[in-house]
Every structure is written in C-alpha cells, then in structure tokens.
Design an enzyme around this catalytic site. Structure first.
Site, short mmCIF file in Angstrom:
data_model
loop_
_atom_site.label_atom_id
_atom_site.label_comp_id
_atom_site.label_asym_id
_atom_site.label_seq_id
_atom_site.Cartn_x
_atom_site.Cartn_y
_atom_site.Cartn_z
CB SER A 173 -4.11 2.65 -5.50
OG SER A 173 -4.14 2.96 -4.12
CG HIS A 174 0.91 4.30 -2.33
ND1 HIS A 174 0.75 5.21 -3.35
CD2 HIS A 174 2.16 4.52 -1.84
CE1 HIS A 174 1.84 5.95 -3.45
NE2 HIS A 174 2.71 5.55 -2.54
CB SER A 175 -4.27 0.58 -0.95
OG SER A 175 -5.32 -0.33 -0.76
#
Lengths: 203, 131
Positions: B8-10
């Site tokens: 994920s980007h996070s």
C-alpha cells in the site's frame, strides 16, 4: 563533471525550482505529490553526483535511473527510472540525431511497458511521443541536429499543452473522470521540463 | 504454502491489513506488508518490495495485494530482479486489499495451492459486504 552529468544537474535544478508548481498541478487532479516526489528524487541525484565517478554517459544515465527508482516514492519513480534505464542501454557516447531517435523510442517503450498508457491518456507520454515523433520525422527528412532539436522542443511544448482538455485515463487523475478536464497534466509538464533542459543544454 | 504480500502507499494500511489477515488464518502463512517510502512519506519503494519478495521466496508462490498506481508499478519493477522462473510464482491479483488479504491468508492456511487461492479471490464476490 562530464557533459551528461552537467545536463542532469541542470534538470535537477529545474525540477527542484518547480517543486511547488508541479505539486500545484498535481493537487488539482491527483494526490499532490508530484513536485515533492520529483524534487526528492533529483536532490538525491545531485548528491550521488558529488561522490560518484563515471566512465561513460550511459553510466551517468543509469545512475540517474536507479536513484529515481529508489527515492521518488510515487509512480513517477518507476516510470522515469524505467525510461532512463532503457535510454542508458541504447545511448552512444557521441550525440547524433540517429541515436537521439533511438533513445527517444527506448524511453517511450519503457514508459509504455511500465505504465501501460497510450498517447491521449493525459500522461507524460503526451509530451514525449510528439517530441520523439518530431525528431524521427526530421531525421528521415535529413534535417540537421540543431534544427531537429528545436522542432522537438516545440512539439514537446504543444504536447504538454494538449493535455489540458483531455480526460485522464491513467493514474490518480483518472479517478476524477470528466473533472480532470481543463488541467494540464503534471507528468507531461515535468517531462516537458526535462526535454527542454536537455535541448537547451545541447544547443 | 502460498505467501501473501500486501503493498500500500500507506505503511499503516499495509500493516493493518496484515494484522487483520493474521487474525483469521489457521496456522502460519508467510505474510509480508510493505507501505510508504523509506523516509516515511506516502508512496511505495521497489527496494522494500524486493526485500519482502525475497523473504517470501521460499513460499509456494506469492499473491500480491496492491492498492493502485505506483504500488503495482513498483511491484512489477521489483519482479524484474528475479529470474523468470521465480517471477512465474508471483501473482498480482485484482482484489480489494483488505478483504483480499484476509481471504488469501485464510485459503493459504488451508493448504491450497497458488491457483486455488487465486480462484478464491473473485473481486466481485469479495466486494459483497458480509455480516
């Protein structure tokens, strides 16, 4: 510092100077990190240049590619990284229009492979493809290098501006659908800045 | 056993999805989660993804649940550092990240093989809200 390093140093300065502008464009239709990500990657490129020694132009470009891949964070990292990596593989030590066409084609192929985009999707390819097409046409017509580079620059600028009315088909901007119309694509803008800097440094 | 990689980007989203998946699975499943850049921004890093894939390389295939954009591109880029034979064992699936991770981990813990786990990750089915 060799000429290719100088060119990439100038590209880094251009991108870093335009960090806010690129981020503003990206905030309108994306996640607002294009300027920050690109500036982060190119700051790292400048730092790498301080300590590294290169024995060829293609080694410089390969270093830029690997540095962007490792430090950018957003999609522009793998996209520009792949583009420069492909360019480094076909780059000859002496500049010629013939080789410039070949480099341009390798760049397009790399970006298409990584991003699965086509011309008209409102991406960096909308600046790059017309620029490379201009080089190719001039090469086939027997135009001199300097004039071909001028034509290439104009085509890249028109290509960048052509993204304004387009509906985005790729990336975060595609989530906006019709609302992505009326904004210039940040990726096409950074691609134009890179092309512009390279050409102005050569001419 | 099939390994699972969440990208994920996070970092928090990736870790959270991993925790939810680990809670359901029956027994040990090789499970990795990667999110954010090395300097703590939102985004993805192909080096971190490469390291996670290396950790999962002894699994009987790896299912990758990625959120979007650079998650997918950086995962595909990381694949290129492996042999073609190894790359055949890596599959990015079209499935919602959280529900996909939970189901993939569960199916893998049942001892299902790579194709069987992929078959269980129908995105339309997974998108149905179950109570």
């Amino acid at each position: 510092m060799n000429k290719t390093e100088e060119v990439f140093n100038k590209i880094a300065d251009k991108i870093i100077d335009n960090k806010q502008y690129l981020t503003k464009l990206d905030s309108a239709i994306g996640d607002g990190d294009h300027g920050i990500n690109m500036a982060r990657g190119f700051s790292e490129v400048k730092e790498e240049f301080e300590s590294a020694e290169f024995d060829s132009n293609s080694a410089v470009v390969k270093k830029v590619a690997m540095t962007l891949i490792s430090n950018v964070g957003g999609a522009s990292g793998p996209l520009y990284g792949t583009a420069f990596l492909q360019a480094s593989k076909v780059m000859e030590e002496d500049l010629s229009l013939k080789n410039a066409v070949k480099i341009g084609e390798a760049v397009i192929e790399g970006i298409k492979m990584r991003g699965k985009a086509e011309q008209g999707d409102k991406t960096m390819l909308d600046a790059i493809i017309p620029a490379v097409n201009a080089l190719k046409e001039d090469y086939e017509a027997g135009v001199e290098l300097e004039e071909a580079l001028q034509d290439c620059l104009e085509a890249a600028e028109e290509g960048k501006e052509s993204t304004i009315p387009l509906v985005a088909k790729k990336g975060r901007a595609s989530y906006l659908g019709e609302r992505s119309k009326g904004h210039q694509d940040p990726g096409a803008t950074s691609s134009y800045m890179i092309i512009e800097t390279i050409i102005k440094e050569i001419i | 056993m099939v390994g699972i990689l969440i990208v994920s980007h996070s970092k928090e989203v990736a870790q959270g999805a991993k925790e939810l998946a680990a809670e359901m699975m029956q027994g040990d499943v090789p499970l990795e989660a990667v999110g954010g850049t090395k300097d703590g921004r939102l985004g993805t890093d192909s080096n971190l993804i490469y390291e996670a894939l290396t950790n999962l390389n002894n699994a009987d295939g790896v299912i990758i649940l990625a959120d979007m954009g650079s998650s997918v591109m950086n995962t595909e880029l990381a694949f290129e550092f492996f042999s073609e034979e190894e790359q055949e064992k890596f599959k990015i699936v079209n499935a919602p990240l959280v529900e996909g991770a939970i189901n993939a981990a569960l199916q893998s813990s049942f001892g299902k093989d790579l194709d069987e786990v992929i078959a269980a990750l129908d995105p339309v089915e997974l998108a149905q809200k179950k109570v």
